[in-house]
Design a protein around this motif. Structure first.
Motif, short mmCIF file in Angstrom:
data_model
loop_
_atom_site.label_atom_id
_atom_site.label_comp_id
_atom_site.label_asym_id
_atom_site.label_seq_id
_atom_site.Cartn_x
_atom_site.Cartn_y
_atom_site.Cartn_z
N ALA A 77 24.42 25.67 4.49
CA ALA A 77 25.13 24.44 4.17
C ALA A 77 25.91 23.92 5.38
O ALA A 77 25.88 22.71 5.68
CB ALA A 77 26.08 24.69 3.00
N LEU A 78 26.60 24.82 6.10
CA LEU A 78 27.38 24.40 7.25
C LEU A 78 26.49 23.91 8.39
O LEU A 78 26.81 22.93 9.07
CB LEU A 78 28.27 25.56 7.73
N GLU A 79 25.38 24.61 8.61
CA GLU A 79 24.46 24.16 9.66
C GLU A 79 23.88 22.80 9.30
O GLU A 79 23.73 21.92 10.15
CB GLU A 79 23.35 25.17 9.87
N ALA A 80 23.56 22.62 8.01
CA ALA A 80 23.04 21.32 7.57
C ALA A 80 24.09 20.23 7.76
O ALA A 80 23.77 19.10 8.16
CB ALA A 80 22.61 21.39 6.11
N LEU A 81 25.36 20.58 7.49
CA LEU A 81 26.45 19.61 7.67
C LEU A 81 26.60 19.26 9.14
O LEU A 81 26.76 18.08 9.50
CB LEU A 81 27.75 20.18 7.12
N GLU A 82 26.56 20.28 10.00
CA GLU A 82 26.67 20.03 11.43
C GLU A 82 25.50 19.18 11.93
O GLU A 82 25.68 18.27 12.75
CB GLU A 82 26.74 21.36 12.18
N VAL A 83 24.31 19.47 11.43
CA VAL A 83 23.13 18.68 11.81
C VAL A 83 23.30 17.24 11.34
O VAL A 83 23.00 16.28 12.07
CB VAL A 83 21.85 19.30 11.21
N SER A 84 23.78 17.08 10.10
CA SER A 84 23.97 15.73 9.55
C SER A 84 24.97 14.94 10.38
O SER A 84 24.76 13.76 10.67
CB SER A 84 24.44 15.83 8.10
N ARG A 85 26.07 15.59 10.76
CA ARG A 85 27.06 14.90 11.59
C ARG A 85 26.47 14.50 12.93
O ARG A 85 26.70 13.39 13.43
CB ARG A 85 28.27 15.81 11.80
N ARG A 86 25.73 15.42 13.53
CA ARG A 86 25.11 15.13 14.82
C ARG A 86 24.08 14.01 14.68
O ARG A 86 23.99 13.11 15.53
CB ARG A 86 24.44 16.40 15.36
N GLN A 87 23.31 14.05 13.61
CA GLN A 87 22.32 12.99 13.37
C GLN A 87 23.00 11.64 13.23
O GLN A 87 22.52 10.63 13.74
CB GLN A 87 21.51 13.30 12.11
N THR A 97 16.72 20.49 18.17
CA THR A 97 15.74 19.80 17.33
C THR A 97 16.22 18.41 16.97
O THR A 97 15.44 17.45 16.96
CB THR A 97 15.48 20.62 16.05
N VAL A 98 17.51 18.28 16.67
CA VAL A 98 18.08 16.99 16.30
C VAL A 98 17.95 15.99 17.45
O VAL A 98 17.65 14.82 17.24
CB VAL A 98 19.55 17.15 15.89
N GLU A 99 18.16 16.46 18.67
CA GLU A 99 18.08 15.57 19.84
C GLU A 99 16.64 15.13 20.10
O GLU A 99 16.39 13.97 20.42
CB GLU A 99 18.67 16.27 21.05
N VAL A 100 15.70 16.04 19.96
CA VAL A 100 14.29 15.69 20.13
C VAL A 100 13.86 14.69 19.05
O VAL A 100 13.16 13.71 19.32
CB VAL A 100 13.40 16.95 20.10
#
Length: 712
Positions: free
Chosen positions: A307-317, A463-466
Motif C-alpha cells: 500500500a505504501l509503495e503504491a502510494l509513493e508511486v501514485s504521488r510520484r506519478q 519504472t514510473v519515470e520510464v
C-alpha cells in the motif's frame, strides 16, 4: 534456465549450494519430533530418530490414533490443508502438533514443546493489537520497517532484528535494525544475492516463517531416510521443524549467531525482503504463540508495504504528470514541436528526473541542461522503436533514457543522468577479491566488511519515470495527429477560399476591362476631337487619365493571368531544361546572352507555363542589370536556378518581392511593370507541386532564383 537440484543426500559446499535440495533435508531440528503416516491406515511408516524417546516407546508401525488419540488425529487431518502451519497448531500432551500432506496419501505430524513462556494466545492479544496498530499507522516504508523490527525484537527477545530489502539484482541491504546496545551495527550493509539461493527464496512463499532454535545442536535424522510410501526423501517444505542446511548453519556460526528467525516480506509475486532476527547468547526457543504473532506481523507488514509503495508511486506519478502537462502546454503554444520542447526546459527534464536532454527532429538538434559531448553519435546509434533506458551507458553520462519519435528519420528525445559515484559496504568480501569463496566457511573468512566504490553508473531510472517518458511520447504522437488534422482542415478551407478568390478575381478583372476600355477610348476621342479647344491643363489631365487607364489595364491583365493559373488545368508533357530555355528566349524581345549548364536534365510539366516562369526570371535578370547582364542557368537534381549579376535585393525585402503587385522601385524605373511577375511564377511552380524561391541575393552583386517541378 536454472540448474537442476542435487539428489537428496549429495554433499553440499559453496560450489553447489545453489542447487541444494533444502526441501528434503532428511531430518528435523532436534527440539521437536516428526511422524509420517499412511493416511489410509494411519500407520506410522517414518519418524524422526528422537520420536521413540518422546513417547517412551517405538513408534514405527504404530497407529497415530494410539499415540495421539483418534480425536486429535481427526482434527489434525482437518487442519492439514492450512496454508500457514505456524498459525494453527493443535495443542495436546503439552505439545504443539502441526499437520500437512507432503504427498498423496502421506500425513505428516510435527510435534514441538509448548515452551515455558505461555500456554495461550490470549496473553498476546494486547501485543498483537499494539503491533498491528503501529504498522497500520506507519507513514512511510522506512518507518514501517523500523517499527516491524522493533516489535519483532520485543516479542522474541532476539539480540538483533533487522529488516532486509532485496535490490533489483537480488542482493540485499539492511534498511532497519533494532539490537542490543553492545552489538556492532549492521544497518546499511549489503549482502550478495548468493547468500539466499533461489530455492530458499521460493520456499518463503510457501512457508513465510523460518525458525532455527539452536545452531549448535545437530539435526535429528528421519528413519528410514526414504519414505516407504513414496520411495523418495520426505518433502518438509510446509513444516516448522525442517532441518537447516549445513551451509546456512556455518553461515550463522560465522556471524556469531546461535539462533535465528526469518519472516518473509512479499509484494505481489515478489519476495520484497525479510525481517530477520539473530540471537547470540545461546539457544532461543520462540514458542508458537510468538511465532504466530510474528507471522501475522509479516503478513500485515507485506500488505502495508504494498500500500505504501503504491502510494509513493501514485504521488510520484502525479508529480510527473504535472510536468508532462507543462511540457505539452509549451508545445501547444509553439509553432513547432521542437521549439515547444526546447522552451519547456526544466519541466522537460523533470518529466523523468533527468540532468539533461537532447531533442533532434529532422536533423535539428536542441540541448537542455547537462549533456554528453557525443550526443550526435549516441542519437545516430539509436535504432529501437521502443523506449530504452540504461544506467550504465559507456560515456560521460551513463544514465540514458531514449524515447524515439520517428526512428527512420532519426527523431528522438533523449534524457541523461550524470554519474552517481557511491560506496557500498558489503558484509563480506565478494568473489572478485582474493579471498576464495570456499574460505567463507572459515571463521575468519566471512563477514569482514568490504567497501566497494561504484562508478560508471547513474541513479537507475524507476519504472514510473520510464512510464512517464512513454506517456509523453504517446501524448506527443496524439498532438501531432491532432495538429495534422487541424492543418488538413485549414488547408482544405484555404484551398476553397483560394478557389473562390480566383473566381472572384477572374470575374472582376474580366468585367472591369470593358468599362476601362471605354474610358480609355473616350479619352482618346476627347483628345482627338477637342485638342484645339483644350488648354494645356486640360490636355495634361486627359493624358493622365489615359496613362492611368493603361496602368489599370496592365494590372487587370496580370490579375486575370494569376487567376487563370489557379483555375486552368495543366497540360503535362516531358521536355528538357534546354528545350524550355529555348522557348523562353524566342519570346523575349531582345534575348540576352546566357550560359546553360545541365540543359539535358528532364522536366515534366505544362511546358507553356514553365516557359512563362523562365521568361519572367530571365526578363527580370535583364531588366534589373544596369550594365551588360551576365545570366547563367544551371540545372541539377531536379532544381533549376537562374543567376544574374544585377542590382540584387536587400535582405529585408526577400519575402516582399513575391507579394502580388508589390514593387520595390518607382513604376517608371527599370522598364516599369505591375509587380506580379514573380507572384505568378511562384504560383506556377506550386501548381506543379514544386516551389520557387530566392536562393541568394546581395545588393549590387546579383541574385539567384531557383524552382522545382514535381509533375504528376
Amino acid at each position: 534456465m536454472s540448474e537442476p537440484l542435487l539428489e537428496p543426500g549429495t554433499p553440499v559446499d559453496l560450489t553447489n549450494c545453489h542447487r541444494e535440495p533444502i526441501r528434503t533435508p532428511g531430518g528435523i531440528q532436534a527440539h521437536g519430533a516428526l511422524l509420517a503416516a499412511d493416511e489410509s491406515t494411519l500407520e506410522i511408516v517414518q519418524a524422526s530418530a528422537n520420536a521413540a524417546t518422546i513417547f517412551n516407546r517405538s513408534v514405527l508401525g504404530v497407529s497415530l490414533n494410539e499415540l495421539l488419540t483418534a480425536e486429535v488425529v481427526e482434527q489434525l487431518q482437518a487442519s492439514a490443508a492450512d496454508a500457514t502451519p505456524n498459525l494453527r497448531p493443535l495443542r495436546t500432551h503439552m505439545l504443539d502438533a502441526y499437520a500437512y500432506r507432503p504427498a498423496e496419501g502421506v500425513l505428516v505430524v510435527e510435534l514441538e514443546p509448548v515452551g515455558s513462556r505461555t500456554a495461550s494466545l490470549t496473553r498476546y492479544q494486547d501485543e498483537i493489537a499494539r503491533a498491528l496498530g503501529l504498522l497500520q499507522d506507519a507513514p512511510s516504508v522506512e518507518e514501517l520497517l523500523w517499527r516491524a523490527a522493533r516489535v519483532v525484537r520485543e516479542l522474541t527477545g532476539s539480540d538483533r532484528v533487522w529488516a532486509y530489502r532485496f535490490e533489483p539484482d537480488d542482493h540485499g541491504v539492511i534498511v532497519a535494525e533494532e539490537k542490543r546496545e553492545d552489538l556492532d551495527a549492521f544497518l546499511g550493509l549489503h549482502y550478495p544475492a548468493s547468500d539466499i539461493p533461489p530455492q530458499a527464496r521460493a520456499l518463503f512463499f510457501q512457508n513465510r516463517l523460518r525458525f532455527i532454535h539452536d545452531v549448535e545442536t545437530s539435526a535429528t535424522p528421519l528413519e528410514p531416510i526414504v519414505n516407504p510410501l513414496t520411495g523418495e526423501w520426505l518433502d518438509l517444505s510446509r513444516g516448522v521443524l525442517r532441518a537447516v542446511s549445513p551451509i546456512h548453519i556455518q553461515y550463522l556460526k560465522n556471524m556469531g549467531a546461535t539462533a535465528s528467525m526469518s519472516i518473509a516480506l512479499t509484494t505481489g509475486d515478489r519476495l520484497w525482503g525479510l525481517i530477520s532476527g539473530h540471537h547470540y547468547s545461546g539457544p532461543l526457543f520462540v514458542p508458537h504463540e510468538v511465532r504466530a504473532t510474528c507471522e501475522l506481523i509479516g503478513i500485515v507488514c507485506s500488505m502495508q508495504l504494498q500500500a505504501l509503495e503504491a502510494l509513493e508511486v501514485s504521488r510520484r506519478q502525479g508529480t510527473l504528470a504535472t510536468k508532462r502537462s507543462a511540457v505539452l502546454d509549451r508545445v501547444a503554444a509553439s509553432s513547432s514541436i521542437l521549439d515547444g520542447l526546447a522552451a519547456a526546459g526544466e519541466d522537460l527534464l523533470a518529466v523523468c528526473g533527468a540532468d539533461g536532454a537532447a531533442i533532434r527532429i529532422d536533423d535539428e538538434l536542441r540541448l537542455i541542461g547537462e549533456t554528453p559531448g557525443d550526443v550526435t553519435a549516441l542519437l545516430d546509434g539509436l535504432t529501437s522503436a521502443e523506449v530504452f533506458a540504461t544506467d550504465d551507458h559507456a560515456g560521460e553520462m551513463p544514465g540514458v533514457l531514449a524515447a524515439p519519435l520517428a526512428v527512420a528519420r532519426g527523431n528522438h528525445i533523449v534524457w541523461f543522468r550524470r554519474e552517481y559515484v557511491r560506496t557500498i559496504e558489503w558484509a563480506h568480501a565478494p568473489k572478485s577479491l582474493a579471498i576464495k569463496e570456499v574460505d567463507r566457511l572459515n571463521p575468519d573468512g566471512s563477514f569482514r566488511t568490504w567497501a566497494e566504490s561504484v562508478e560508471g553508473e547513474s541513479k537507475p531510472w524507476s519504472t514510473v519515470e520510464v512510464e512517464s517518458v512513454a506517456e509523453l511520447r504517446s501524448a506527443l504522437g496524439t498532438f501531432l495527429i491532432t495538429r495534422a488534422e487541424q492543418l488538413a482542415a485549414l488547408n482544405a478551407e484555404l484551398a476553397r477560399s483560394n478557389e473562390e478568390l480566383d473566381a472572384f478575381a477572374y470575374v472582376a478583372a474580366h468585367d472591369l476591362k470593358e468599362p476601362l476600355r471605354g474610358i480609355s477610348n473616350f479619352t482618346a476621342f476627347l483628345v482627338e476631337d477637342y485638342e484645339d479647344t483644350l488648354d494645356a491643363e486640360a490636355r495634361e489631365r486627359l493624358a493622365t487619365i489615359q496613362r492611368l487607364s493603361q496602368r489599370m489595364a496592365s494590372l487587370l491583365d496580370s490579375l486575370l493571368e494569376y487567376s487563370r493559373i489557379g483555375r486552368a488545368d495543366l497540360e503535362m508533357s516531358d521536355f528538357t531544361v534546354g528545350d524550355v530555355v529555348q522557348d523562353a528566349l524566342e519570346l523575349l524581345a531582345a534575348p540576352p546572352k546566357l550560359t546553360v549548364e545541365g540543359g539535358e536534365m528532364p522536366l515534366r510539366g505544362d511546358r507553356i507555363r514553365v516557359r512563362q516562369v523562365l521568361v519572367n526570371l530571365i526578363g527580370n535578370a535583364v531588366k534589373y542589370s544596369p550594365d551588360e547582364p551576365e545570366i547563367a542557368i544551371t540545372a541539377s537534381d531536379g532544381v533549376v536556378c537562374v543567376t544574374d549579376n544585377g542590382i540584387g535585393v536587400a535582405p529585408e525585402h526577400h519575402d516582399a518581392i513575391f507579394h502580388v503587385f508589390r514593387r520595390l522601385h518607382p513604376r517608371e524605373a527599370y522598364g516599369g511593370g505591375t509587380g506580379a511577375g514573380l507572384t505568378i511564377a511562384r504560383r506556377i511552380a506550386e501548381r506543379h507541386g514544386g516551389r520557387l524561391w530566392l536562393e541568394r541575393s546581395t545588393p549590387g552583386a546579383g541574385s539567384a532564383f531557383c524552382f522545382t517541378l514535381e509533375g504528376d
